[in-house]
Design an enzyme around this catalytic site. Sequence first.
Site, PDB file in Angstrom:
ATOM      1  N   ARG A  15      52.928  13.080  73.393  1.00  0.00           N
ATOM      2  CA  ARG A  15      51.935  14.064  73.879  1.00  0.00           C
ATOM      3  C   ARG A  15      50.545  13.654  73.402  1.00  0.00           C
ATOM      4  O   ARG A  15      50.407  12.770  72.579  1.00  0.00           O
ATOM      5  CB  ARG A  15      52.125  15.459  73.278  1.00  0.00           C
ATOM      6  CG  ARG A  15      53.423  16.014  73.007  1.00  0.00           C
ATOM      7  CD  ARG A  15      53.260  17.500  72.635  1.00  0.00           C
ATOM      8  NE  ARG A  15      52.928  17.690  71.233  1.00  0.00           N
ATOM      9  CZ  ARG A  15      53.827  17.751  70.266  1.00  0.00           C
ATOM     10  NH1 ARG A  15      55.095  17.629  70.554  1.00  0.00           N
ATOM     11  NH2 ARG A  15      53.450  17.937  69.019  1.00  0.00           N
ATOM     12  N   ASP A  62      61.565   9.680  63.171  1.00  0.00           N
ATOM     13  CA  ASP A  62      60.698  10.556  62.393  1.00  0.00           C
ATOM     14  C   ASP A  62      59.959   9.663  61.392  1.00  0.00           C
ATOM     15  O   ASP A  62      60.603   8.992  60.568  1.00  0.00           O
ATOM     16  CB  ASP A  62      61.595  11.584  61.671  1.00  0.00           C
ATOM     17  CG  ASP A  62      60.808  12.569  60.840  1.00  0.00           C
ATOM     18  OD1 ASP A  62      59.661  12.270  60.458  1.00  0.00           O
ATOM     19  OD2 ASP A  62      61.353  13.657  60.575  1.00  0.00           O
ATOM     20  N   VAL A  63      58.643   9.644  61.459  1.00  0.00           N
ATOM     21  CA  VAL A  63      57.892   8.711  60.603  1.00  0.00           C
ATOM     22  C   VAL A  63      58.024   9.021  59.113  1.00  0.00           C
ATOM     23  O   VAL A  63      57.690   8.186  58.283  1.00  0.00           O
ATOM     24  CB  VAL A  63      56.388   8.631  60.987  1.00  0.00           C
ATOM     25  CG1 VAL A  63      56.207   8.034  62.374  1.00  0.00           C
ATOM     26  CG2 VAL A  63      55.695   9.985  60.858  1.00  0.00           C
ATOM     27  N   ASN A  89      49.568   7.315  64.922  1.00  0.00           N
ATOM     28  CA  ASN A  89      48.982   8.494  65.557  1.00  0.00           C
ATOM     29  C   ASN A  89      49.734   9.783  65.220  1.00  0.00           C
ATOM     30  O   ASN A  89      49.144  10.865  65.266  1.00  0.00           O
ATOM     31  CB  ASN A  89      48.960   8.260  67.073  1.00  0.00           C
ATOM     32  CG  ASN A  89      48.748   9.529  67.851  1.00  0.00           C
ATOM     33  OD1 ASN A  89      47.629   9.990  68.002  1.00  0.00           O
ATOM     34  ND2 ASN A  89      49.839  10.137  68.329  1.00  0.00           N
ATOM     35  N   TYR A 154      45.878  19.117  55.350  1.00  0.00           N
ATOM     36  CA  TYR A 154      45.513  18.183  56.431  1.00  0.00           C
ATOM     37  C   TYR A 154      44.314  17.320  56.006  1.00  0.00           C
ATOM     38  O   TYR A 154      44.313  16.100  56.197  1.00  0.00           O
ATOM     39  CB  TYR A 154      45.198  19.011  57.671  1.00  0.00           C
ATOM     40  CG  TYR A 154      44.927  18.228  58.932  1.00  0.00           C
ATOM     41  CD1 TYR A 154      45.975  17.663  59.670  1.00  0.00           C
ATOM     42  CD2 TYR A 154      43.627  18.082  59.422  1.00  0.00           C
ATOM     43  CE1 TYR A 154      45.713  16.969  60.848  1.00  0.00           C
ATOM     44  CE2 TYR A 154      43.368  17.398  60.596  1.00  0.00           C
ATOM     45  CZ  TYR A 154      44.419  16.841  61.314  1.00  0.00           C
ATOM     46  OH  TYR A 154      44.163  16.158  62.477  1.00  0.00           O
ATOM     47  N   ALA A 156      43.390  16.564  52.975  1.00  0.00           N
ATOM     48  CA  ALA A 156      43.817  15.628  51.920  1.00  0.00           C
ATOM     49  C   ALA A 156      44.551  14.442  52.531  1.00  0.00           C
ATOM     50  O   ALA A 156      44.313  13.282  52.162  1.00  0.00           O
ATOM     51  CB  ALA A 156      44.705  16.355  50.912  1.00  0.00           C
ATOM     52  N   ALA A 157      45.433  14.717  53.481  1.00  0.00           N
ATOM     53  CA  ALA A 157      46.189  13.624  54.114  1.00  0.00           C
ATOM     54  C   ALA A 157      45.256  12.704  54.894  1.00  0.00           C
ATOM     55  O   ALA A 157      45.368  11.476  54.826  1.00  0.00           O
ATOM     56  CB  ALA A 157      47.255  14.210  55.040  1.00  0.00           C
ATOM     57  N   LYS A 158      44.318  13.303  55.629  1.00  0.00           N
ATOM     58  CA  LYS A 158      43.433  12.486  56.468  1.00  0.00           C
ATOM     59  C   LYS A 158      42.438  11.694  55.615  1.00  0.00           C
ATOM     60  O   LYS A 158      42.066  10.570  55.977  1.00  0.00           O
ATOM     61  CB  LYS A 158      42.718  13.369  57.494  1.00  0.00           C
ATOM     62  CG  LYS A 158      43.659  13.976  58.543  1.00  0.00           C
ATOM     63  CD  LYS A 158      44.379  12.899  59.338  1.00  0.00           C
ATOM     64  CE  LYS A 158      45.195  13.436  60.494  1.00  0.00           C
ATOM     65  NZ  LYS A 158      45.942  12.383  61.204  1.00  0.00           N
TER      66      LYS A 158
HETATM   67  N1  LIG Z   1      43.665  16.995  68.526  1.00  0.00           N
HETATM   68  C1  LIG Z   1      42.640  16.884  67.727  1.00  0.00           C
HETATM   69  O1  LIG Z   1      41.656  17.615  67.831  1.00  0.00           O
HETATM   70  C2  LIG Z   1      42.635  15.835  66.642  1.00  0.00           C
HETATM   71  C3  LIG Z   1      41.466  15.662  65.899  1.00  0.00           C
HETATM   72  C4  LIG Z   1      41.425  14.709  64.896  1.00  0.00           C
HETATM   73  C5  LIG Z   1      42.542  13.941  64.627  1.00  0.00           C
HETATM   74  N2  LIG Z   1      43.675  14.133  65.341  1.00  0.00           N
HETATM   75  C6  LIG Z   1      44.840  13.316  64.991  1.00  0.00           C
HETATM   76  O2  LIG Z   1      45.255  12.587  66.119  1.00  0.00           O
HETATM   77  C7  LIG Z   1      46.668  12.432  66.089  1.00  0.00           C
HETATM   78  C8  LIG Z   1      47.269  12.960  67.387  1.00  0.00           C
HETATM   79  O3  LIG Z   1      46.920  14.331  67.526  1.00  0.00           O
HETATM   80  P1  LIG Z   1      47.267  15.181  68.834  1.00  0.00           P
HETATM   81  O4  LIG Z   1      46.279  16.248  68.912  1.00  0.00           O
HETATM   82  O5  LIG Z   1      47.496  14.278  69.979  1.00  0.00           O
HETATM   83  O6  LIG Z   1      48.658  15.841  68.368  1.00  0.00           O
HETATM   84  P2  LIG Z   1      49.836  16.501  69.238  1.00  0.00           P
HETATM   85  O7  LIG Z   1      49.420  16.723  70.647  1.00  0.00           O
HETATM   86  O8  LIG Z   1      50.336  17.645  68.439  1.00  0.00           O
HETATM   87  O9  LIG Z   1      50.948  15.324  69.233  1.00  0.00           O
HETATM   88  C9  LIG Z   1      51.496  14.870  68.029  1.00  0.00           C
HETATM   89  C10 LIG Z   1      52.479  13.759  68.309  1.00  0.00           C
HETATM   90  O10 LIG Z   1      53.040  13.337  67.047  1.00  0.00           O
HETATM   91  C11 LIG Z   1      54.477  13.411  67.113  1.00  0.00           C
HETATM   92  N3  LIG Z   1      55.017  13.678  65.791  1.00  0.00           N
HETATM   93  C12 LIG Z   1      54.791  14.754  64.994  1.00  0.00           C
HETATM   94  N4  LIG Z   1      55.483  14.635  63.859  1.00  0.00           N
HETATM   95  C13 LIG Z   1      56.161  13.461  63.920  1.00  0.00           C
HETATM   96  C14 LIG Z   1      57.056  12.785  63.059  1.00  0.00           C
HETATM   97  N5  LIG Z   1      57.413  13.303  61.873  1.00  0.00           N
HETATM   98  N6  LIG Z   1      57.556  11.594  63.437  1.00  0.00           N
HETATM   99  C15 LIG Z   1      57.221  11.053  64.633  1.00  0.00           C
HETATM  100  N7  LIG Z   1      56.384  11.645  65.511  1.00  0.00           N
HETATM  101  C16 LIG Z   1      55.873  12.847  65.144  1.00  0.00           C
HETATM  102  C17 LIG Z   1      54.741  14.523  68.140  1.00  0.00           C
HETATM  103  O11 LIG Z   1      56.029  14.455  68.730  1.00  0.00           O
HETATM  104  P3  LIG Z   1      57.302  15.276  68.108  1.00  0.00           P
HETATM  105  O12 LIG Z   1      56.796  16.640  67.764  1.00  0.00           O
HETATM  106  O13 LIG Z   1      58.327  15.242  69.180  1.00  0.00           O
HETATM  107  O14 LIG Z   1      57.729  14.496  66.912  1.00  0.00           O
HETATM  108  C18 LIG Z   1      53.655  14.202  69.178  1.00  0.00           C
HETATM  109  O15 LIG Z   1      54.054  13.127  69.988  1.00  0.00           O
HETATM  110  C19 LIG Z   1      47.139  13.169  64.843  1.00  0.00           C
HETATM  111  O16 LIG Z   1      47.274  12.272  63.784  1.00  0.00           O
HETATM  112  C20 LIG Z   1      46.028  14.145  64.583  1.00  0.00           C
HETATM  113  O17 LIG Z   1      45.981  14.540  63.235  1.00  0.00           O
HETATM  114  C21 LIG Z   1      43.756  15.054  66.348  1.00  0.00           C
END
Ligand SMILES: NC(=O)c1ccc[n+]([C@@H]2O[C@H](COP(=O)([O-])OP(=O)(O)OC[C@H]3O[C@@H](n4cnc5c(N)ncnc54)[C@H](OP(=O)(O)O)[C@@H]3O)[C@@H](O)[C@H]2O)c1
Length: 246
Positions: A15, A62-63, A89, A154, A156-158
């Site tokens: 996604r 699962d990562v 990601n 979040y 702290a992790a980032k």
């Molecule tokens: N959206 C934002 O505004 C934003 C801003 C800054 C940074 N980011 C970063 O960008 C990245 C993507 O964000 P997004 O908004 O696209 O998130 P998202 O739509 O919630 O998608 C997250 C993806 O990560 C997978 N995932 C979650 N936990 C996992 C695990 N333990 N092992 C393997 N896959 C896992 C999910 O699939 P499953 O649930 O099926 O595992 C999904 O495919 C993240 O690192 C997020 O912190 C996002």
Amino acid sequence: MTLRGKVAVVTGGSRGIGRTVASVLAREGVALTLCARDRVALEKVASELEASGAQVLAVKADVTQAVEVNQMIESCLERFGSVNILVNNAGITRDNLLLRMKDDEWEAVLNVNLKGVFHCTRAVLRPMLKQREGCIVNLTSVVGVMGNPGQANYAAAKAGIIGLTKATAKEVASRGITVNAVAPGFVETDMTYALDPEHQERIRSQIPLGRFGTPEEVAELVVFLASGRAAYITGQVIHINGGLWM
Ligand SMILES: NC(=O)c1ccc[n+]([C@@H]2O[C@H](COP(=O)([O-])OP(=O)(O)OC[C@H]3O[C@@H](n4cnc5c(N)ncnc54)[C@H](OP(=O)(O)O)[C@@H]3O)[C@@H](O)[C@H]2O)c1
């Protein structure tokens, strides 16, 4: 300088940003290994990409689980023979004010968002070091540099990802491997839409460009960093946030 024929691993490819990165890479002729925990959602994305001519290996992994990550990289090497690009990601949020934050909220976010990056990076380094070539792109966040109330775990992790990116970049630069981080602001995905509408509006009002980013805008930057066009960029955090943080 072309990406055609390269092999990429994208975590969280089912996604949002990860899915869009996968389709931009596929368009550039890159073979893909995608992982997520929800097999059905992942296989749907894989079928769509395959229908447009891409080669895709979908792995339910699962990562947070090193064994699953190592098996995924093994399967990628068996199927495609190499791994040239890793996009770390996969990420989650479990928001709460620090005073109320439960241990499991802290641990879940640190495990997926930081330990997951460690697991995947360690798993690809051996083949990349042997090849003397590779690009790793880690998704951090504006929250990792500016903080955000309710997101101490979040943030702290980032922020941890930024240190991990720089240390790894220094360890592997001599072998032709680049390691960079992309720090999006707020992007139109499930993660942002999980915030209540008032909170979304408050954030939007602070963004000089007046809108959230799109997954496509972030994906184009990720793919640029993963390409030979960015060969002289390493150890950097590239911000893409509409001016929210300068
Ligand atoms: N959206 C934002 O505004 C934003 C801003 C800054 C940074 N980011 C970063 O960008 C990245 C993507 O964000 P997004 O908004 O696209 O998130 P998202 O739509 O919630 O998608 C997250 C993806 O990560 C997978 N995932 C979650 N936990 C996992 C695990 N333990 N092992 C393997 N896959 C896992 C999910 O699939 P499953 O649930 O099926 O595992 C999904 O495919 C993240 O690192 C997020 O912190 C996002």
